[in-house]
Structure formats: C-alpha cells, structure tokens
Scaffold this motif. Sequence first.
Motif, short mmCIF file in Angstrom:
data_model
loop_
_atom_site.label_atom_id
_atom_site.label_comp_id
_atom_site.label_asym_id
_atom_site.label_seq_id
_atom_site.Cartn_x
_atom_site.Cartn_y
_atom_site.Cartn_z
N GLU A 521 0.88 -1.20 -0.02
CA GLU A 521 0.08 -0.01 0.01
C GLU A 521 0.87 1.30 0.06
OE1 GLU A 521 0.62 -2.33 2.42
OE2 GLU A 521 0.92 -1.12 4.38
N ALA A 522 0.37 2.17 -0.45
CA ALA A 522 1.22 3.72 -0.56
C ALA A 522 1.51 4.08 0.75
CB ALA A 522 0.23 4.75 -1.12
N HIS A 523 0.67 3.80 1.70
CA HIS A 523 1.25 4.33 3.16
C HIS A 523 0.27 3.52 3.93
CE1 HIS A 523 1.16 6.58 6.92
NE2 HIS A 523 2.05 7.50 6.33
N PRO A 524 1.08 2.87 5.11
CA PRO A 524 0.56 1.96 6.18
C PRO A 524 -0.76 2.47 6.77
CG PRO A 524 2.53 2.63 6.79
CD PRO A 524 2.39 3.28 5.56
N LEU A 526 -2.50 6.01 6.27
CA LEU A 526 -3.18 7.07 5.80
C LEU A 526 -3.49 6.60 4.37
CD1 LEU A 526 -1.65 10.10 7.49
CD2 LEU A 526 -3.51 8.81 8.01
N ARG A 527 -2.89 5.78 3.67
CA ARG A 527 -3.42 5.37 2.29
C ARG A 527 -3.22 3.79 2.29
NH1 ARG A 527 0.24 8.48 -1.74
NH2 ARG A 527 -1.00 8.12 -3.34
N PRO A 528 -3.94 3.02 3.13
CA PRO A 528 -3.96 1.68 3.09
C PRO A 528 -4.56 0.82 1.88
CG PRO A 528 -5.64 2.39 4.51
CD PRO A 528 -4.99 3.75 3.90
N VAL A 529 -5.20 1.76 1.09
CA VAL A 529 -5.82 0.90 -0.29
C VAL A 529 -5.41 1.36 -1.29
CG1 VAL A 529 -8.04 0.54 1.14
CG2 VAL A 529 -7.88 2.55 -0.52
N GLU A 530 -4.47 2.45 -1.45
CA GLU A 530 -3.69 2.83 -2.67
C GLU A 530 -2.52 2.32 -2.67
OE1 GLU A 530 -4.93 6.21 -0.51
OE2 GLU A 530 -4.90 7.50 -2.45
N THR A 531 -2.07 1.93 -4.17
CA THR A 531 -0.51 1.64 -4.27
C THR A 531 0.06 3.03 -4.64
OG1 THR A 531 -0.87 1.42 -6.59
CG2 THR A 531 -1.45 -0.59 -5.25
N ALA A 532 1.61 3.05 -4.60
CA ALA A 532 2.19 3.92 -4.94
C ALA A 532 1.76 4.42 -6.40
CB ALA A 532 3.61 3.75 -4.74
N LYS A 533 1.28 3.51 -7.11
CA LYS A 533 1.13 4.05 -8.58
C LYS A 533 -0.20 4.38 -8.57
CE LYS A 533 1.59 2.41 -13.29
NZ LYS A 533 1.95 1.18 -14.13
N ALA A 534 -0.64 5.55 -9.25
CA ALA A 534 -1.83 6.21 -9.13
C ALA A 534 -2.77 5.58 -9.99
CB ALA A 534 -1.80 7.60 -9.63
N GLY A 535 -4.13 5.38 -9.39
CA GLY A 535 -5.07 4.80 -10.14
C GLY A 535 -5.24 3.26 -10.03
N CYS B 85 15.21 8.72 1.62
CA CYS B 85 14.41 7.60 2.14
C CYS B 85 15.30 6.35 2.25
CB CYS B 85 13.01 7.19 1.15
SG CYS B 85 12.06 8.48 0.96
N HIS B 86 15.11 5.37 3.29
CA HIS B 86 15.74 4.21 3.56
C HIS B 86 15.51 3.54 2.17
CE1 HIS B 86 16.86 4.37 7.63
NE2 HIS B 86 16.03 5.06 7.76
N PRO B 87 16.55 2.61 1.71
CA PRO B 87 16.49 1.54 0.73
C PRO B 87 15.06 0.83 0.75
CG PRO B 87 18.79 1.59 1.60
CD PRO B 87 17.89 2.34 2.51
N GLY B 88 14.42 0.80 -0.39
CA GLY B 88 13.47 0.09 -0.25
C GLY B 88 11.91 1.08 0.08
N ASP B 89 12.42 2.02 0.54
CA ASP B 89 11.08 2.98 1.30
C ASP B 89 10.73 4.12 0.18
OD1 ASP B 89 10.77 1.38 3.24
OD2 ASP B 89 11.61 2.57 4.76
N CYS B 90 11.60 4.05 -0.83
CA CYS B 90 11.57 5.45 -1.78
C CYS B 90 10.17 5.62 -1.91
CB CYS B 90 12.40 5.20 -2.90
SG CYS B 90 12.26 6.60 -4.06
N HIS B 91 9.60 6.89 -1.86
CA HIS B 91 8.36 7.26 -2.36
C HIS B 91 8.02 7.07 -3.94
CE1 HIS B 91 4.69 9.82 -2.44
NE2 HIS B 91 5.06 10.23 -3.27
N TYR B 92 9.08 7.16 -4.70
CA TYR B 92 9.25 7.11 -6.01
C TYR B 92 9.81 5.73 -6.58
CZ TYR B 92 8.55 12.08 -5.92
OH TYR B 92 7.75 13.23 -5.73
#
Lengths: 657, 160
Positions: A521-524, A526-535, B85-92
């Motif tokens: 998930e994008a954030h454990p 605050l964003r538990p259902v989204e992935t880092a990829k939009a959509g 960010c730590h390795p593996g945690d990159c927002h991108y």
Amino acid sequence: MARVGVFVCFCGANIADYVDVPQVVEEAKRIREVKFAIDYKYMCSDPGQQQIRDAIAQHRLTSIVVAACSPRMHEKTFRKALSDAGMNPYLLEVANIREHSSWVHQKDKKAATEKASDLVRMAVAKSIANEQLHEISVPVTKRALVIGGGIAGIQAALDIADARIPVVLVEKSPSIGGKMAQLDETFPTLDCAQCILTPKMVDVASHPYIELIPYSEVLELQGFVGNYKVKIKKKASYVNFKTCTGCGACWQKCPVKVDNEYNMGIDKRKAIYTPFPQAVPNKPVIDAEHCTMLTKGKCGICAKVCEKGSIDYQMQDEIIEREIGAVVVATGYDMWDPKPYEEYGVGRFKDIITSLEFERMVSANGPTNGLPLRPSDGKVPKNVVFIKCVGSRDEAKGISYCSKICCMYTTKHTILLHHKVHDSHAYVFYMDIRAAGKGYEEFVEKAQVDTGTTYLRGRVSKIYKKGDKLMVRGEDAQIGQVVEVEADLVVLATAVSAPKDNPDLARLLGISYDKYGYLSEAHPKLRPVETAKAGIFLAGCTQAPKDIPETVSQASACAAKVCGLFAGDTMKKDPMISTVNTEYCSGCQNCVKVCPYGAIVTDEVPFGHGSKELRTVAKINEGVCQGCGSCVAICRSTAINLAGFTDPQIINEIVSI
Amino acid sequence: METVTNQLVSIEKPEIVAPPDWQPVIIGILCNWCSYAGSDLTGTSRLQYPPNIRIIRVPCSSRVDTWFLIKSLQTTADGVLVSGCHPGDCHYISGNYFARRRFLVTKKLLNFVGFHENRIQFSWVSAAEGPKFAKVVSKVTEDIKKLGPLHLYKKENFEK
Ligand SMILES: Cc1cc2nc3c(=O)[nH]c(=O)nc-3n(C[C@H](O)[C@H](O)[C@H](O)COP(=O)(O)OP(=O)(O)OC[C@H]3O[C@@H](n4cnc5c(N)ncnc54)[C@H](O)[C@@H]3O)c2cc1C
Ligand code: SF4
Ligand code: SF4
C-alpha cells in the motif's frame, strides 16, 4: 525585474521567542529584489492572508515568500491566498523558519535569527526563478478493472458497478467466489458462507455494468491513471458458453478423474468440470492438462453426449483488450505448505490435515457429507488436536508475521467439531489467542465454555505414531511441563501466504510488493488501499492477511476511491512534472531507463527546420510522470527540467546562502 | 586538519587556518517524503542540533544532480549533506538507489579533485526518525568543523 514580497510569521511565540523576527524582516529588505517585507503574528490566519493579498496588488509583486512553518504544513493555504489575489499559486515559496530554525536552535537566538534570514534569502532567490504553473487535466476512461473474483473482488466490482461505472472482472479460475466459497460457517456469527456469498456471485453475473471474464489472466497493462489499456488472456475453456446450458451430461460421462481442488484433493472431479455446484458462471471447462482428447486425441465422449454441441476441442486462447481508468487488485492468498514441519510428520502421517481441508470436510456440501473423517481409515475422530501458528510467527520455518485469522477460525473449528461429533474432544495448542474485533473475544469465550475444549499454551515439538493414533507432544507453558495428547486427527492452522504469482503480477502492473509477496500500500496508515502507482488500488488478502469483514471494508473503500477518481470527466494533476527540451535532447535514452514509472517514451523529430531526416528524442507522458526528478539529474544534455524544482531554482538557493 | 587522500590537486590547503569565530555553512538537500519530513519532526519534537545547516527541499534524492554538490562547495558551502528515504522505502519506488550510485561516483570525483571525502555525506532518514536527523546533522557539523573552511567565493550576489 522581479518584485518579491516577504511575509515573516511570529507563529505566536513559536517563532518570535527564538528568532528575532523584526531583524529577519530588516535583512530581507536589504535584498535587491525584495520590494515589500512585513511581519505578522499569524500569517496563516485570515487577516494574515489578507495582508498578502493586499500587498500583491499594492506593490505589484511578482513572487511571494512566506517565512513561517514547514511548507508541508501550510503551502496549500498560502498558494490559495495567492490564487485568490489573482496571482499564479506556484509563485509562492515557503521559508521553513519554525521546524528548521526556531524550534531546533532554542538556545541560540543569534544563530537562529541568522539562519532564518539565510532561509528567507534562499527562498527569495528560488522564487525569482519560479514559473507560472497550471494544474494539468487529463481525460479519464470511466471503466474499472478488478483482478481476482474472491469476496474482495466481488464486493469491489458490485460497489463500483452500482455507481453505474462499468467494471471488467478478471478471474483466474473457472468460477468466482475465491476461498470464501470453500468455507462452511463463518466466525464470529456462524452464518453459512455459501448463503451469504452465492447471492453476491449471482449479482455479479447478472449486473448490467459488470463484464465477468472468468478463466483468464492479465497479460499487460499500459498507460497511466485514468488512461490504462489492459490485455487479458482468456484461456480456452473448450466449451461454448453461449450455447451450453450447464446441464452436466458431459462431466457425468467423462471418464478421467482428477484431484478436486475445491475439496482440497479429498475427492475427485472430472477432466471437464465446474469447480462446485454453485459456480458462477455455471458452465464447465475442460482441464487441458488432463483431458485425454486434448492430450492424446482419444475419447471425445463429452462432445458426443452434449445435446447442444457446445464442446469445441479446437478452441484457442483469446486475447481481449479493454480501455480502463483504474485497477483494483484482489488476488487473495494461498495456503502455506507445512512441509518444513518434518517433526510433525507432515506428509508421512495421513491423519494430519490442514485447516482448509477440515473446513471442506465439515461443510454441508463437502466431500464427506459434513463429517470430519480420518483420511487413513475413514473413521469419525473422537480426539482432535488443533495446532495454531503453523508457519506463522515462526521465522525459522515459515514467516515472521501473524496470519491474523487462524485464532478465530480454529475457535470456529472447535465449535463445528462439537456440533458434528457430539462426543468428541478438542485440544488446541496455541501461542496466544488474538481475538481483537467486534464480538470476537465473546465468540472465543463462549466457544471455550460450550465445547469444553482443552487449551494448551505452547508449541508442539513432535508428533509420532502409536498404533492407529497420533501422539502430539508439546509444552504446556502454564504448568511448565511437557504434555502428550493422544489424537485421532490433527488439524494444522497453516499460515496465510501471498499468492505465488503476486510478484509477476506486481511487475506487470508496475506496483511494489513486500518480501513475502504481499502487494504494498502507499502508506500503512493513511493510504492503506492505494498503491504508490496512481489509479491502482488493493483489496483483501493480497495486501495482507485479513478476515472477511476487513476484506469487504477494504473492497468498498477501493470502490469509493475509484468512484472518486471518476467523479469528473477529467482529472486534476499536480503540475510539478518533468518536460524534455527536444532541442537539447541527444536521444541517449538514459532517462527512459531511470524513470520508475515508465513515463518516458521516444519520439521522432526532424533534424532541423524543413529537414526530412528524423532523429530520436525522449518524450515524457505528463499523465504518468510523478515528478521525482530522476530523469533530470541523469540527463547529460540538461534537456529535462522538473517544474517547481528546476536547475535555476535550486542553484539560486545554493548560491544565495 | 586531516590530510587529503588524493594529492593530485589540493584545494584543501593545510595552511588555511580557521578564524576563531568561524562557523561552517552546510547545505542539506533533503527529499520531501522522508528526510524533509523527518527534519520537520525533529522540529516538532524540539530536538536541538547545531545551526549551521541550510536545508533545500527536493522531491526525491534522485533529483540531486552532481552539479548541485559541486556548485555548493564551489560557492557557499563548506560541506553538503544529502539525505533520502531508506533503501526500499522510496516514495518514487527506486529513486534513492539511483541517488546512492550517483552519489558514490560524485564523492570519488570530488575526492579526486582534492576535496576531503567528508565534505559531502549521505544519509537515510525516514519521516519517523526525528532524533536520527538531529544526530546526523550534529555528526556532519562536527566533521566539517574539523576540516575547516573551504574559503572560496561567498554570498554578495543577492545582496544590495
Ligand atoms: C480455514 C479458513 C477458514 C476461514 N474462516 C473464516 C471465517 O469464518 N470468517 C472470516 O471472516 N474469514 C475466514 N477466513 C478468511 C477468508 O477466507 C478471507 O478473509 C477471504 O477469503 C479473503 O478474500 P479475498 O477475496 O481477499 O481472497 P480469496 O478468497 O483468496 O480470492 C482471491 C481470488 O482471486 C483469484 N486470483 C488469484 N490470483 C489471480 C490472478 N493473478 N488473476 C486473476 N484472478 C486471480 C483467485 O482465483 C480467487 O478467486 C478463513 C480462512 C481459512 C483459510
Ligand atoms: S536523458 Fe536527456 S538526452 Fe538522453 S534521451 Fe533523455 S532527455 Fe534525451
Ligand atoms: S520526473 Fe520522475 S516520474 Fe517524471 S518522467 Fe522524470 S523520472 Fe519519470
């Protein structure tokens, strides 16, 4: 020349107590481009913002610097103030003099003040290089793809379709339903899984907004949020679903017997089969691996007995393409294989079964007519030992995490055993009983009283055979002694594990997964259902082990996210993204390699004015770019720039300290 | 003052002696999602650290161009800290891996032309690591103080 306005905030005493704010204003006024500088108690308050709005008009300001708290706090607020005054909101820069100065240098006011002035000067320098930016709007294809037809996928598909948004539901197996279709009664209310699930399965099949594509897999996903293109492989079923009535003549006559997956291999199915009687769609498929007509060209019985002539041995896999705007991934979980537990005799002793096998046996539609039976001799067991945390919380053999559902379903199993075999006795070896959830603790307590189950706290160290019984040896930590229990049947609450194909699927979708294979998930929090990829969103056990209530909640949350995404005809996107100056681009394509989102493709442009010869250059898809800047730094030709963080902006900050 | 590892070119002249009131200027280039958020947390937790660092926000550590590091040492800074960010945690997803590789090369390059390797440093600080950020900054400041001033061009450009 640039005309910058500087607004320094006291933040009550938060800044003013540790930074000499008037001094910062004086320093700011010494900068050539600063045409207006002022301080105020609370810049973020309405009167504070009003000062900014007024000054913009009065002093014909071209960019604004607010020296206050972190931009992560109020950047949006101040951007809006600029907008309201008719100024492009991206002409704002925030100097973070609270988190980065007054709060961290509380014992040295002189140094904190100097630093605050430097931060203001850097922000002024950056703002001079700021450009007007405009939110990007991207068109949206209002159709969702749901991958996986367990309860998670079913719920997400129904919720989205009920909002009149078309859904394409892709299910790997011949029927939707997932693991829930294999369960008997469900904790904590003991309602029958089939009774609550099958109506939903039927709804999926008949919903005008759902296109169900069973027996299929996703091959490829291209594009970006709102504008994806998906390629789906529909495996050949060798049965024409349009004409087949599901009468069942074919599978009754088919001579080939295969282990029945739905019943965990306890009984057999045919080579042409529907996985279970309530399957949706209720049409058979031919298992190409076992059908002798398909493997050896011998048999052909089903084609002979089918009155509708629906059998087609020549059928080929089909590739289906759909345009979609969002994806919900709901591929569920696998049962962990307890093979590493050699000391239990897994694989050697027939009367050791897994929890899902037990679940199938006690199910009313199961292979043993609802009775738990010993696989060795088919007798009804009296003493049954349940072992929890098999694989779970056991770094050495299995996995370090807690599978979350086993405490509850083992409790359920003791009740089901008690219902089916009145004179039985259950023993549970456990590490902890984790019963957090509405009505869960009560469920466990009541079960303990009603069934008289013996709970033994400790891990089992060995199982050995004595006559036709199994001897289970373990520790009872509460009395600090080794205990041995004579069992007719042993049930292992094996861990929940991530689907084996998850890593492949994640790579294909361009999303990330953890070391166990669960999708991230994008954030454990605050964003538990989204992935880092939009959509792209996650529902159910594919993200982490969870029970049905939690799975359904997450699925509905995904549906809400999809509906939100599709609320307008276009989507707004942050303009802080990268663009290529093709004049400078040498076509080396280094940027293509580093972009984590695959946002960069190649394009052809003429060599020069009027030239017919073409050269290759990079092109960034503004819908996909997330604005990380990887490509900017890798580009040797300085052909790429990232809006909001351009080279001139950052260099200005560096040189102005 | 420590000796320079590579003697081909020596900007770090041992004869440059810091005046008694000299304070180093350190530029901190932090990624928005982890380290910048971490530095904010240091603030909200009121953890104190030396005031020498000036922070620049970038979306990702992978945005940090070699150019920025060279320009910093060339114009205003005595040292640079890049944090992501730590390795593996990159927002991108993978940006910080590129950053790390590029950073190692840059460090070698700067070392080759005569800068002490401690002039530029890299760290991983997550959004939750307020105390770690304070520690990293203290350590980097100590290191740069030991190295002494870089004595190149200074400010002026933007002042009246
Ligand atoms: C023994 C046992 C008893 C349980 N009892 C209870 C209970 O009493 N109460 C309760 O609340 N929970 C119970 N659970 C938990 C429950 O099974 C899960 O919470 C629930 O099934 C999760 O649903 P899901 O849709 O996420 O996953 P699944 O049910 O696993 O569904 C996933 C679906 O996706 C499909 N799929 C997988 N990969 C792909 C792919 N690549 N492409 C397309 N389709 C794919 C699968 O074929 C499947 O249909 C129990 C679990 C077990 C093991
Ligand atoms: S890295 Fe730069 S030069 Fe190379 S293809 Fe990309 S934009 Fe063009
Ligand atoms: S800024 Fe990042 S996301 Fe955008 S194109 Fe460049 S590498 Fe890809």
